[in-house]
Write a protein that holds these residues in place. Sequence first.
Motif, PDB file in Angstrom:
ATOM      1  N   LYS A 122      -3.267  11.787 -10.515  1.00  0.00           N
ATOM      2  CA  LYS A 122      -3.911  10.498 -10.805  1.00  0.00           C
ATOM      3  C   LYS A 122      -3.117   9.618 -11.769  1.00  0.00           C
ATOM      4  CE  LYS A 122      -8.501  12.361  -9.829  1.00  0.00           C
ATOM      5  NZ  LYS A 122      -9.886  12.561 -10.309  1.00  0.00           N
ATOM      6  N   LEU A 123      -1.822   9.879 -11.854  1.00  0.00           N
ATOM      7  CA  LEU A 123      -0.973   9.015 -12.666  1.00  0.00           C
ATOM      8  C   LEU A 123      -0.776   7.671 -11.980  1.00  0.00           C
ATOM      9  CD1 LEU A 123       0.692   9.366 -15.352  1.00  0.00           C
ATOM     10  CD2 LEU A 123       2.678   9.717 -13.883  1.00  0.00           C
ATOM     11  N   VAL A 124      -0.707   7.681 -10.656  1.00  0.00           N
ATOM     12  CA  VAL A 124      -0.609   6.449  -9.884  1.00  0.00           C
ATOM     13  C   VAL A 124      -1.810   6.353  -8.954  1.00  0.00           C
ATOM     14  CG1 VAL A 124       1.903   6.563  -9.987  1.00  0.00           C
ATOM     15  CG2 VAL A 124       0.730   7.361  -7.951  1.00  0.00           C
ATOM     16  N   ASP A 125      -2.064   5.151  -8.469  1.00  0.00           N
ATOM     17  CA  ASP A 125      -3.262   4.904  -7.674  1.00  0.00           C
ATOM     18  C   ASP A 125      -3.021   4.953  -6.174  1.00  0.00           C
ATOM     19  OD1 ASP A 125      -5.077   4.181  -9.970  1.00  0.00           O
ATOM     20  OD2 ASP A 125      -3.458   2.735 -10.268  1.00  0.00           O
ATOM     21  N   ARG A 126      -1.786   4.701  -5.759  1.00  0.00           N
ATOM     22  CA  ARG A 126      -1.504   4.660  -4.331  1.00  0.00           C
ATOM     23  C   ARG A 126      -0.024   4.900  -4.107  1.00  0.00           C
ATOM     24  NH1 ARG A 126      -2.253  -0.759  -0.570  1.00  0.00           N
ATOM     25  NH2 ARG A 126      -1.642   0.152   1.419  1.00  0.00           N
ATOM     26  N   VAL A 127       0.324   5.664  -3.074  1.00  0.00           N
ATOM     27  CA  VAL A 127       1.712   5.865  -2.674  1.00  0.00           C
ATOM     28  C   VAL A 127       1.912   5.237  -1.305  1.00  0.00           C
ATOM     29  CG1 VAL A 127       3.515   7.548  -2.123  1.00  0.00           C
ATOM     30  CG2 VAL A 127       1.927   8.003  -4.006  1.00  0.00           C
ATOM     31  N   VAL A 128       2.974   4.452  -1.175  1.00  0.00           N
ATOM     32  CA  VAL A 128       3.269   3.759   0.076  1.00  0.00           C
ATOM     33  C   VAL A 128       4.691   4.112   0.510  1.00  0.00           C
ATOM     34  CG1 VAL A 128       1.685   1.868  -0.432  1.00  0.00           C
ATOM     35  CG2 VAL A 128       4.086   1.692  -1.134  1.00  0.00           C
ATOM     36  N   PRO A 129       5.034   3.881   1.781  1.00  0.00           N
ATOM     37  CA  PRO A 129       6.389   4.207   2.249  1.00  0.00           C
ATOM     38  C   PRO A 129       7.464   3.406   1.521  1.00  0.00           C
ATOM     39  CG  PRO A 129       4.893   3.896   4.111  1.00  0.00           C
ATOM     40  CD  PRO A 129       4.158   3.438   2.889  1.00  0.00           C
ATOM     41  N   SER A 130       8.666   3.946   1.539  1.00  0.00           N
ATOM     42  CA  SER A 130       9.813   3.271   0.931  1.00  0.00           C
ATOM     43  C   SER A 130       9.940   1.846   1.446  1.00  0.00           C
ATOM     44  CB  SER A 130      11.088   4.059   1.260  1.00  0.00           C
ATOM     45  OG  SER A 130      12.229   3.397   0.765  1.00  0.00           O
ATOM     46  N   GLY A 131      10.168   0.919   0.528  1.00  0.00           N
ATOM     47  CA  GLY A 131      10.319  -0.480   0.891  1.00  0.00           C
ATOM     48  C   GLY A 131       9.026  -1.267   0.954  1.00  0.00           C
ATOM     49  N   CYS A 132       7.893  -0.610   0.668  1.00  0.00           N
ATOM     50  CA  CYS A 132       6.593  -1.272   0.828  1.00  0.00           C
ATOM     51  C   CYS A 132       5.830  -1.478  -0.482  1.00  0.00           C
ATOM     52  CB  CYS A 132       5.709  -0.470   1.782  1.00  0.00           C
ATOM     53  SG  CYS A 132       6.349  -0.363   3.461  1.00  0.00           S
ATOM     54  N   ALA A 133       6.385  -1.074  -1.614  1.00  0.00           N
ATOM     55  CA  ALA A 133       5.639  -1.151  -2.867  1.00  0.00           C
ATOM     56  C   ALA A 133       5.295  -2.589  -3.232  1.00  0.00           C
ATOM     57  CB  ALA A 133       6.426  -0.487  -3.999  1.00  0.00           C
ATOM     58  N   VAL A 134       6.267  -3.478  -3.128  1.00  0.00           N
ATOM     59  CA  VAL A 134       6.021  -4.871  -3.527  1.00  0.00           C
ATOM     60  C   VAL A 134       5.028  -5.541  -2.579  1.00  0.00           C
ATOM     61  CG1 VAL A 134       7.057  -7.140  -3.872  1.00  0.00           C
ATOM     62  CG2 VAL A 134       8.245  -5.093  -4.683  1.00  0.00           C
TER      63      VAL A 134
ATOM     64  N   VAL B   1       6.083   0.104  -8.119  1.00  0.00           N
ATOM     65  CA  VAL B   1       7.116   1.006  -8.631  1.00  0.00           C
ATOM     66  C   VAL B   1       7.893   1.667  -7.502  1.00  0.00           C
ATOM     67  CG1 VAL B   1       7.538   3.065 -10.014  1.00  0.00           C
ATOM     68  CG2 VAL B   1       5.742   1.461 -10.693  1.00  0.00           C
ATOM     69  N   ALA B   2       9.207   1.605  -7.593  1.00  0.00           N
ATOM     70  CA  ALA B   2      10.096   2.348  -6.691  1.00  0.00           C
ATOM     71  C   ALA B   2      11.178   2.993  -7.537  1.00  0.00           C
ATOM     72  CB  ALA B   2      10.711   1.423  -5.651  1.00  0.00           C
ATOM     73  N   GLY B   3      11.760   4.066  -7.053  1.00  0.00           N
ATOM     74  CA  GLY B   3      12.874   4.686  -7.741  1.00  0.00           C
ATOM     75  C   GLY B   3      12.520   5.148  -9.144  1.00  0.00           C
ATOM     76  N   TYR B   4      13.494   5.027 -10.047  1.00  0.00           N
ATOM     77  CA  TYR B   4      13.289   5.518 -11.408  1.00  0.00           C
ATOM     78  C   TYR B   4      12.256   4.698 -12.172  1.00  0.00           C
ATOM     79  CZ  TYR B   4      17.349   8.559 -10.910  1.00  0.00           C
ATOM     80  OH  TYR B   4      18.225   9.531 -10.496  1.00  0.00           O
TER      81      TYR B   4
ATOM     82  N   THR C 228       7.371  -5.615 -11.376  1.00  0.00           N
ATOM     83  CA  THR C 228       8.164  -4.756 -10.492  1.00  0.00           C
ATOM     84  C   THR C 228       9.640  -4.822 -10.856  1.00  0.00           C
ATOM     85  OG1 THR C 228       8.629  -4.239  -8.166  1.00  0.00           O
ATOM     86  CG2 THR C 228       8.479  -6.574  -8.757  1.00  0.00           C
ATOM     87  N   GLY C 229      10.370  -3.886 -10.310  1.00  0.00           N
ATOM     88  CA  GLY C 229      11.827  -3.924 -10.386  1.00  0.00           C
ATOM     89  C   GLY C 229      12.432  -4.047  -9.007  1.00  0.00           C
ATOM     90  N   GLY C 230      11.584  -4.350  -8.025  1.00  0.00           N
ATOM     91  CA  GLY C 230      12.045  -4.410  -6.643  1.00  0.00           C
ATOM     92  C   GLY C 230      11.890  -3.064  -5.961  1.00  0.00           C
ATOM     93  N   GLU C 231      12.575  -2.889  -4.867  1.00  0.00           N
ATOM     94  CA  GLU C 231      12.393  -1.693  -4.040  1.00  0.00           C
ATOM     95  C   GLU C 231      13.438  -0.603  -4.284  1.00  0.00           C
ATOM     96  OE1 GLU C 231       9.787  -1.118  -2.528  1.00  0.00           O
ATOM     97  OE2 GLU C 231       8.869  -3.029  -1.965  1.00  0.00           O
ATOM     98  N   ASP C 232      14.275  -0.757  -5.328  1.00  0.00           N
ATOM     99  CA  ASP C 232      15.256   0.280  -5.636  1.00  0.00           C
ATOM    100  C   ASP C 232      14.847   1.086  -6.871  1.00  0.00           C
ATOM    101  OD1 ASP C 232      16.991  -0.255  -3.472  1.00  0.00           O
ATOM    102  OD2 ASP C 232      17.862  -1.937  -4.571  1.00  0.00           O
TER     103      ASP C 232
END
Length: 260
Positions: free
Chosen positions: A177-189, A104-107, A58-62
Motif C-alpha cells: 500500500k505504498l502506492v495506489d495503482r500500478v500501470v504499464p510502462s509508459g502509462c504513468a503520466v 512515478v516511473a523508474g527510480y 512527475t519526472g516523465g516516463e523514465d
Amino acid sequence: MPGQQHTPVSVQTDAGVMTITIQRPEARNALNAEVLTHIADAVDAANADATVRAVILTGGEDNFSAGADIDMLSGHTAASYVVSENRHAFDRIRAARVPVIAAVAGYCLGGGCEIALACDVVIASDTAVFGQPEIRLGIIPGAGGTQLWTDRAGPGAQAMAALTGAPVDAYTARRIKLVDRVVPSGCAVSAAQSLAAQLAAQAPLALRATKAAMRARWGMTLDAALGHEVAVMANLLASGDANEGITAFLEKRAPEFRGA
C-alpha cells in the motif's frame, strides 16, 4: 532555439490541472537546489490560483527522481541544515492545498521518494523502484522519509526501508500500500492525467477542504482532527458550490461549480 535556456522543471497548466515535470534526465532527475525551488514555487502558485484544482508531479516516463544531489548535503552544519532553503522546499511541497498526484516511473529514491509519498495519490509505472538509501551514506531520510512510509505502508515497511536502504519494486509497493495503482510502462503520466481530469471536475472549494481535513490528522490527535472535519463541513455547507451540488442532485442534472 539558439540561446534558449533549459529549465530543470517545466510547469504547464491546462483545464484546471497543473503538471510539474522534473527535467534532468542526464542526472536521473536528481534533486538540486534549483529543482527543489522550482517545484516549491510551482506548488505555491497552485495554492494561490483558485483555477488550479489538481496538480500532477512527475519526472516523465523514465525516472521520477533518483534522490538528492549528494553535494547538496556536503558542507552543512547541524544549524545550517535545519534552516536551509533546500530543506524548507520539502515543507512547501507538503503544504500543497490542492490534491497532488505523483506519476512515478523508474527510480524514486531518497528525496524523490519523500516527495512522491507526500502526494495524495501515487500512480506507479511497472518500472518504478522506491527506496530510502540514506543509511548507506551514514545519514537518515531527512525530509519526511522516516514518517511517510509508516503513514502509507505501516511501521514494518518503514523500518525495512530506513534501516536497510533496500528498494522495493512497483508491485511490492502496491502490495504494501505504498502506492495506489500500478500501470504499464509508459502509462504513468496518462493515468495521472485521467485522474486529475476527474478531480478538476469536482467542486473546487470541496477539493481543497477535503485535502485540508485529511491532512489535519498529521498534526492533531484523532479527536481534534474529527472536530476540524466538522468545522470544515459546516463552512462548506454555507457555500454556493454546496447549494449548487445539492440542488443539481435533486434536479437530476450536472452541477455547475463556481468555486464560491
